[in-house]
Design a protein around this motif. Structure first.
Motif, PDB file in Angstrom:
ATOM      1  N   ASP A  98       0.857  -1.185   0.000  1.00  0.00           N
ATOM      2  CA  ASP A  98       0.000   0.000   0.000  1.00  0.00           C
ATOM      3  C   ASP A  98       0.888   1.229   0.000  1.00  0.00           C
ATOM      4  N   ASP A 113      -4.010  -2.391   0.178  1.00  0.00           N
ATOM      5  CA  ASP A 113      -4.914  -2.507  -0.959  1.00  0.00           C
ATOM      6  C   ASP A 113      -4.543  -3.622  -1.930  1.00  0.00           C
ATOM      7  N   TYR A 114      -3.278  -4.011  -1.949  1.00  0.00           N
ATOM      8  CA  TYR A 114      -2.812  -4.969  -2.941  1.00  0.00           C
ATOM      9  C   TYR A 114      -2.232  -6.206  -2.237  1.00  0.00           C
TER      10      TYR A 114
END
Length: 125
Positions: A98, A113-114
């Protein structure tokens, strides 16, 4: 950014493994990265994090002194060196990234987020 975790496998207690988290994307050097793990029947738990500059790292108490997180921004890869493994380290390990996570939130999976797909680590006793 896309993440690819690798390096897992079967190892005897006391052994070592090095996990890699390879990222695509030219801006990866600006992303903070965390490693998490999830054992069967358990919630995902924090393992280690490293800030984008590599200047700040953090570890779960359970791995402190045994695991080391590092990054090579030229290779867009983050590593997790795991030494003196024991059966409680058995889990699927995930890397996450992130760009905006604040330091105090980096032990929380929701800050990222990833996520990569995970790599299995099995420690036999």
């Amino acid at each position: 950014v896309q993440l690819q975790a690798s390096g897992g496998g079967l190892v005897q207690a006391g052994g070592s493994l090095r996990l890699s988290c390879a990222a695509s994307g030219r801006t990866f050097s600006r992303y903070h990265v965390g490693w998490f793990r999830q054992a069967p029947g358990k919630e995902r738990e924090f393992v280690a994090y490293i800030r984008w500059s590599g200047g700040s790292t953090g570890y779960a108490d359970s791995v402190k002194g045994r695991f080391t997180i590092s990054r090579d921004n030229t290779k867009t890869t983050v590593y997790l060196q795991m030494n003196n493994l024991n059966s409680e380290d058995t889990a699927v390990y995930y890397c996450a990234a992130d760009s905006g996570a604040i330091l105090s939130s980096m032990t929380n999976p929701s800050a990222y987020d990833y996520w990569g797909q995970g790599t299995q680590v099995t420690v036999s006793s």
